[in-house]
Motif scaffolding. Sequence first.
Motif, short mmCIF file in Angstrom:
data_model
loop_
_atom_site.label_atom_id
_atom_site.label_comp_id
_atom_site.label_asym_id
_atom_site.label_seq_id
_atom_site.Cartn_x
_atom_site.Cartn_y
_atom_site.Cartn_z
N THR A 150 -5.15 12.18 -14.98
CA THR A 150 -4.25 11.14 -14.47
C THR A 150 -4.32 11.05 -12.96
O THR A 150 -4.44 9.95 -12.38
CB THR A 150 -2.80 11.43 -14.90
OG1 THR A 150 -2.72 11.48 -16.32
CG2 THR A 150 -1.85 10.35 -14.37
N ALA A 151 -4.24 12.19 -12.30
CA ALA A 151 -4.33 12.21 -10.84
C ALA A 151 -5.68 11.68 -10.38
O ALA A 151 -5.77 10.96 -9.37
CB ALA A 151 -4.10 13.62 -10.32
N PHE A 152 -6.75 12.00 -11.12
CA PHE A 152 -8.09 11.56 -10.72
C PHE A 152 -8.23 10.04 -10.82
O PHE A 152 -8.65 9.39 -9.85
CB PHE A 152 -9.15 12.24 -11.59
CG PHE A 152 -10.53 11.72 -11.34
CD1 PHE A 152 -11.22 12.08 -10.21
CD2 PHE A 152 -11.13 10.83 -12.24
CE1 PHE A 152 -12.51 11.60 -9.96
CE2 PHE A 152 -12.40 10.34 -12.00
CZ PHE A 152 -13.09 10.72 -10.86
N TYR A 153 -7.88 9.45 -11.98
CA TYR A 153 -8.13 8.01 -12.10
C TYR A 153 -7.14 7.18 -11.28
O TYR A 153 -7.48 6.09 -10.81
CB TYR A 153 -8.18 7.55 -13.55
CG TYR A 153 -6.91 7.64 -14.36
CD1 TYR A 153 -5.83 6.80 -14.13
CD2 TYR A 153 -6.81 8.54 -15.43
CE1 TYR A 153 -4.68 6.86 -14.89
CE2 TYR A 153 -5.67 8.61 -16.21
CZ TYR A 153 -4.61 7.77 -15.94
OH TYR A 153 -3.48 7.83 -16.70
N MET A 154 -5.93 7.70 -11.05
CA MET A 154 -5.02 6.97 -10.18
C MET A 154 -5.45 7.10 -8.72
O MET A 154 -5.32 6.15 -7.93
CB MET A 154 -3.59 7.47 -10.36
CG MET A 154 -2.97 7.13 -11.70
SD MET A 154 -3.04 5.39 -12.14
CE MET A 154 -2.25 4.63 -10.73
N GLY A 155 -5.97 8.27 -8.35
CA GLY A 155 -6.53 8.42 -7.01
C GLY A 155 -7.73 7.51 -6.82
O GLY A 155 -7.90 6.89 -5.76
N PHE A 170 -6.49 3.99 -6.18
CA PHE A 170 -5.90 3.81 -4.86
C PHE A 170 -6.95 3.89 -3.75
O PHE A 170 -6.96 3.05 -2.84
CB PHE A 170 -4.82 4.88 -4.62
CG PHE A 170 -4.12 4.72 -3.31
CD1 PHE A 170 -3.11 3.78 -3.14
CD2 PHE A 170 -4.48 5.50 -2.22
CE1 PHE A 170 -2.47 3.63 -1.91
CE2 PHE A 170 -3.85 5.35 -1.00
CZ PHE A 170 -2.84 4.41 -0.84
N PHE A 171 -7.82 4.86 -3.81
CA PHE A 171 -8.81 5.04 -2.74
C PHE A 171 -9.79 3.88 -2.69
O PHE A 171 -10.18 3.44 -1.59
CB PHE A 171 -9.55 6.36 -2.93
CG PHE A 171 -8.69 7.57 -2.77
CD1 PHE A 171 -7.72 7.63 -1.78
CD2 PHE A 171 -8.83 8.67 -3.62
CE1 PHE A 171 -6.91 8.74 -1.63
CE2 PHE A 171 -8.02 9.79 -3.47
CZ PHE A 171 -7.06 9.83 -2.48
N VAL A 172 -10.20 3.36 -3.84
CA VAL A 172 -11.14 2.24 -3.86
C VAL A 172 -10.46 0.95 -3.39
O VAL A 172 -11.00 0.23 -2.55
CB VAL A 172 -11.74 2.05 -5.27
CG1 VAL A 172 -12.55 0.75 -5.33
CG2 VAL A 172 -12.62 3.24 -5.63
N ALA A 173 -9.28 0.66 -3.93
CA ALA A 173 -8.63 -0.62 -3.64
C ALA A 173 -7.97 -0.66 -2.27
O ALA A 173 -8.04 -1.68 -1.58
CB ALA A 173 -7.60 -0.93 -4.73
N PHE A 174 -7.35 0.44 -1.86
CA PHE A 174 -6.54 0.41 -0.64
C PHE A 174 -7.21 1.08 0.56
O PHE A 174 -6.89 0.76 1.70
CB PHE A 174 -5.19 1.07 -0.90
CG PHE A 174 -4.28 0.27 -1.77
CD1 PHE A 174 -3.42 -0.67 -1.23
CD2 PHE A 174 -4.29 0.43 -3.15
CE1 PHE A 174 -2.58 -1.42 -2.03
CE2 PHE A 174 -3.46 -0.31 -3.97
CZ PHE A 174 -2.61 -1.24 -3.41
N GLY A 199 0.81 -1.22 0.00
CA GLY A 199 0.00 0.00 0.00
C GLY A 199 0.84 1.26 0.00
O GLY A 199 0.58 2.22 -0.74
N THR A 200 1.88 1.30 0.82
CA THR A 200 2.73 2.50 0.91
C THR A 200 3.50 2.73 -0.39
O THR A 200 3.57 3.87 -0.89
CB THR A 200 3.70 2.37 2.08
OG1 THR A 200 2.97 2.18 3.30
CG2 THR A 200 4.57 3.62 2.20
N THR A 201 4.07 1.67 -0.92
CA THR A 201 4.84 1.83 -2.16
C THR A 201 3.92 2.19 -3.33
O THR A 201 4.30 3.00 -4.19
CB THR A 201 5.62 0.55 -2.49
OG1 THR A 201 4.72 -0.58 -2.52
CG2 THR A 201 6.69 0.30 -1.45
N PHE A 202 2.72 1.63 -3.34
CA PHE A 202 1.78 1.97 -4.40
C PHE A 202 1.37 3.44 -4.30
O PHE A 202 1.22 4.12 -5.32
CB PHE A 202 0.54 1.07 -4.34
CG PHE A 202 -0.23 1.00 -5.63
CD1 PHE A 202 -0.03 -0.03 -6.52
CD2 PHE A 202 -1.17 1.97 -5.95
CE1 PHE A 202 -0.74 -0.09 -7.72
CE2 PHE A 202 -1.88 1.92 -7.14
CZ PHE A 202 -1.66 0.88 -8.03
N ALA A 203 1.20 3.92 -3.08
CA ALA A 203 0.86 5.33 -2.87
C ALA A 203 1.96 6.24 -3.42
O ALA A 203 1.68 7.30 -4.00
CB ALA A 203 0.63 5.61 -1.39
#
Length: 658
Positions: free
Chosen positions: A440-445, A448-452, A392-396
């Motif tokens: 890019t920031a939106f779909y990557m956020g 991350f927010f949904v999965a993690f 989780g941390t590295t993915f963030a």
Amino acid sequence: MFTEMHSLYEWAWVIPALPFLSFLLIAFVTKRSKGLSAAVSILAILCAFGLAIAIAVGVIGSGSEIVKHPVITSINWLDISGLKLNFGTVVDPLSTMMLFVVGLVASMVQIYSVGYMHGDRGWSRYFAYQSLFAMSMLGLVIATNLLELFIFWELVGLCSYLLIGFWYHKVSAREAAKKAFMTTRVGDFGLLLGILFLYGKYGTLDFVHLAALMNGTAQGFALAGGVGYITLTAFLLFVGPIGKSGQFPLHVWLPDAMEGPTPVSALIHAATMVVAGVFLVARIYFIFQHAAPGALEFVAGLGAFTAIFAATIAIAQDDIKRILAYSTLSQLGYMMFALGVGSLTASMFHLMTHAFFKALMFLGAGSVIHALHEKQNIWDMGGLWKKMPITGTTFAIGVLAISGIPPFAGFWSKDEILSAALQNGHPIIYAVGLFTAFLTAFYMGRLFFVAFMGPEKKENHPHESPYWMTVPLIVLAFFSTVGGLVALPYHNFAYYVRNYVSVNGVVSLEAFAHEGMAWGLAGISVLFGLAGLVLAYMTYVTETIKAEAVAARFPGVYKLLKNKYYIDEIYLWLIHNIMDGVGKVLYWFDIHIIDGVINGLALVTRGGAGGLRRVHTGQLQTYALVFFLAVVVVFLAYTMGTGQVSALNPLAMLGGVK
């Protein structure tokens, strides 16, 4: 320092040779031993990476000498009348950077694969393919001429086919492999034509010699057939990168490439196949600079369109790997339009940083999939950060890097691209790039927010991955954090890449002056990135904005993005209705016209042969009789023609009288 390291540079060929040797050993010696196969593969790529680091240290320490005098080592491969070809290696800032990036990512992927591929029946075959893949890309980046590069280019395509379809028992994997292979062949055909065009006019494919001939003088342009000829050649050469680097409309193979093992996706999307196209344009950048302005404008426009096109698709995807795949397409668009607006430095810089954080996120996705027993839909995940803190941390970190948040690597390279677009007179492309940064920031956020950070699923029992998988994540997270800091000091590796000039004719005809950070523009891009992350947080964490309500408000747009603009469906329609229709017409013409003519000739021949066969009895007396009768007929015809014999009085033939 330069002289002392010169002998080391001449050993650059060992870098691709080591993984190739490991491929041969695994294929013919160790394939029955899983542990030994993995050990051979990992040891070979680590040694190759170590040599790449040694060369990089030497290049940095050599200062401007390596810029002015790249080290080229070659041997004659073919020398016949009218054709002379050399194979060798070139060590310059561009190839050195690529050796480091490919070596690092390939090493981390190989180590990570020990944990991810544990228990797979094709273990040895997998590591053999990975070794061959690494060899192909390493050989490509140090090639001294276009033919040598093209050979490794095709090997990269072959390896991608083998690894995408690695689980060949799955129909989807087999079809994805064929789709990737056939789609990229379209681009490779254009590239091959461009290579033939170059050789036809110049008589050489060597990068140094080509650049020397295309020096902008009247003689150089006359030899090339004028600017129009160079422009046509540049467009043909660019078709190859369109296919390899997934630019629209040949992007359709890249998302389906996710059918291969996740470490393969990391290698393809971060450091090997897809960046080969960007690297090729950078390597032959002098051709685009000599072409008409439309060539670079086309590169910039197509890159910008691909960037925003893929980003809009990504916001509506649910598969974690496909979101990252469309993210790769978008970032490749960034690299391409950076080249198109005239900034070779920014493009190569982003290629490097992107390799770090994209490999990190793909391996992070693999860690999640491994923990959730092959679940890939982000809505089947949730609460993973608590159960998988390292992943989780590295993915963030990867998310912050790709979103362009300082001080992470993506901030520095993406800002340089946007600054180059605006400062070089491309405000529309700058605006497209800025909006793409927000998306890019939106779909990557969102991912991350949904999965993690989303609600935990009771049916899931995630656990942190083994050290074989988490250590590579930590290493890549480190480079994703500090990798962009090379842009700060003047005397560093990026500085030499930035100032690589055309005196050697290998990369570019433009000397890029070292510029400081455009902090005002950087601040704007950071605000757009933060806005995208905040919007994703409000939508998927606090739910201040309801995603379902937005989708219901714009159902047509949502359906269009969800179905990827129906590009695959359009291709299928064209294949089934146009290509198949043309094929049916050609089939009818072949059966009824071509075959009719051929069969008619065959019937005439057979009839004539049948008639002739009847007069060939094999009996001598028959031949004598026919011969005698023929003589009589000829004699009668002759005498009747001269009027000496009356056909009505046969006695005249015997000497009688009327």
